[in-house]
Design a protein around this motif. Sequence first.
Motif, PDB file in Angstrom:
ATOM      1  N   UNK A   1       0.856   7.727  10.816  1.00 32.44           N
ATOM      2  CA  UNK A   1       1.692   6.644  10.305  1.00 32.44           C
ATOM      3  C   UNK A   1       0.965   5.797   9.281  1.00 32.44           C
ATOM      4  N   UNK A   2       0.256   6.410   8.385  1.00 31.72           N
ATOM      5  CA  UNK A   2      -0.433   5.627   7.352  1.00 31.72           C
ATOM      6  C   UNK A   2       0.591   5.114   6.343  1.00 31.72           C
TER       7      UNK A   2
ATOM      8  N   UNK B   1       7.520  -3.393   4.752  1.00 30.25           N
ATOM      9  CA  UNK B   1       8.912  -3.830   4.822  1.00 30.25           C
ATOM     10  C   UNK B   1       9.117  -5.129   4.059  1.00 30.25           C
ATOM     11  N   UNK B   2       8.194  -6.072   4.233  1.00 29.30           N
ATOM     12  CA  UNK B   2       8.296  -7.334   3.503  1.00 29.30           C
ATOM     13  C   UNK B   2       8.150  -7.090   1.998  1.00 29.30           C
TER      14      UNK B   2
ATOM     15  N   UNK C   1      -2.666  -5.873   2.768  1.00 32.42           N
ATOM     16  CA  UNK C   1      -2.653  -4.463   3.209  1.00 32.42           C
ATOM     17  C   UNK C   1      -4.019  -3.825   3.007  1.00 32.42           C
ATOM     18  N   UNK C   2      -4.670  -4.184   1.895  1.00 30.07           N
ATOM     19  CA  UNK C   2      -6.027  -3.681   1.664  1.00 30.07           C
ATOM     20  C   UNK C   2      -6.978  -4.161   2.751  1.00 30.07           C
ATOM     21  N   UNK C   3      -6.856  -5.422   3.137  1.00 30.03           N
ATOM     22  CA  UNK C   3      -7.716  -5.973   4.183  1.00 30.03           C
ATOM     23  C   UNK C   3      -7.470  -5.276   5.522  1.00 30.03           C
ATOM     24  N   UNK C   4      -6.197  -4.992   5.816  1.00 32.04           N
ATOM     25  CA  UNK C   4      -5.895  -4.280   7.061  1.00 32.04           C
ATOM     26  C   UNK C   4      -6.455  -2.864   7.020  1.00 32.04           C
TER      27      UNK C   4
ATOM     28  N   UNK D   1       0.871  -2.911   9.164  1.00 36.78           N
ATOM     29  CA  UNK D   1       0.975  -2.421   7.780  1.00 36.78           C
ATOM     30  C   UNK D   1       2.407  -2.011   7.468  1.00 36.78           C
ATOM     31  N   UNK D   2       3.074  -1.402   8.434  1.00 31.50           N
ATOM     32  CA  UNK D   2       4.479  -1.053   8.241  1.00 31.50           C
ATOM     33  C   UNK D   2       5.330  -2.293   8.026  1.00 31.50           C
TER      34      UNK D   2
END
Lengths: 101, 101, 101, 101
Positions: free
Chosen positions: D100-101, C64-65, D59-62, C59-60
């Motif tokens: 680290x969210x 970044x992307x 990101x939602x899927x992750x 996710x990080x």
Amino acid sequence: MPQTACHTEPQHLCMPEDARKRAARRLNIARGHLESIVRMLDDPDAYCVDVLRQIKAVQGALSGAGEVVLRGHLQAHVATAAQRGDSEEIIEELMEALKYT
Amino acid sequence: MPQTACHTEPQHLCMPEDARKRAARRLNIARGHLESIVRMLDDPDAYCVDVLRQIKAVQGALSGAGEVVLRGHLQAHVATAAQRGDSEEIIEELMEALKYT
Amino acid sequence: MPQTACHTEPQHLCMPEDARKRAARRLNIARGHLESIVRMLDDPDAYCVDVLRQIKAVQGALSGAGEVVLRGHLQAHVATAAQRGDSEEIIEELMEALKYT
Amino acid sequence: MPQTACHTEPQHLCMPEDARKRAARRLNIARGHLESIVRMLDDPDAYCVDVLRQIKAVQGALSGAGEVVLRGHLQAHVATAAQRGDSEEIIEELMEALKYT
């Protein structure tokens, strides 16, 4: 177990006192910070990016308070759920509350 | 251009008045909400998950206020950056401020 | 202006090439990382918290992307919006896309 | 208890199989989505805001996959921590990973 001392009915869990006091202290500081941003916005010369940064700082403070509450909840209520026999309910409730991050 | 009316020196951009007032209003409401959570924490019967939910609600309100400020900044200062010739600086500054979400 | 070179119709803005290549590179790395988490999950001995940490790391990387893409968009399309005369539309579109963070 | 069946040493907890398979399935879908964004970025006509939206969707899927893992962890390891007697360690570890969210 701290929750047995404070609940009024057997099904009602309540917050560990230490977490309650520490969260209140942090939220009070966040409240003061928020007040200072509102005052800052009285100034026609206020600059957007400064305000954005201050808002983020308060959000960070609220996350910190949320962490205190979450840690207390995990310790006092989630870690003991299998003993009480309500794991499923307490975990669904927590997952629901965490969703709106 | 609203920013020319309010800045005191040519390099100083300031917030569009409308965004400033709307953000102040929203932050004031969030402050009231935060006060009510602090009071809620005076009660030994307060429940962790209720407090977590309230904290999230205030975080949502702060995000809303942040959006008002960001939209005003994009409109008044970023969209006009190529005309002023400071695109690079203003974008770096914004990216930096957005980072701490 | 990079966007004039690549668009096929005057209303169509497109991504600065540099941002496009850098974002692709980062997303490719994130894809590889994601593959390795999927493989990690084949192992019955995989531990939840390790998996959570790996998911956060991806996710990080995606954030970044996303930053690369956002910075390119601000530079190439938002900072020039007042010149093109489409500030309002381009800002609404961006605010909408940022909402789902 | 699923974790006793799979661990190789008594201190080693491992993921409930159901959560492991569901998380793998979701991460695999996210990986496919990520590949399609990388391909999308080969096109010089790709538009920044479309790419931003796709990145947010992944990101939602992750986050969804992370939720599956977190729920499994709470159920299999955190809710049983008081019984095992390692509440403090397991909660610190989780709080650290959630940060680290």
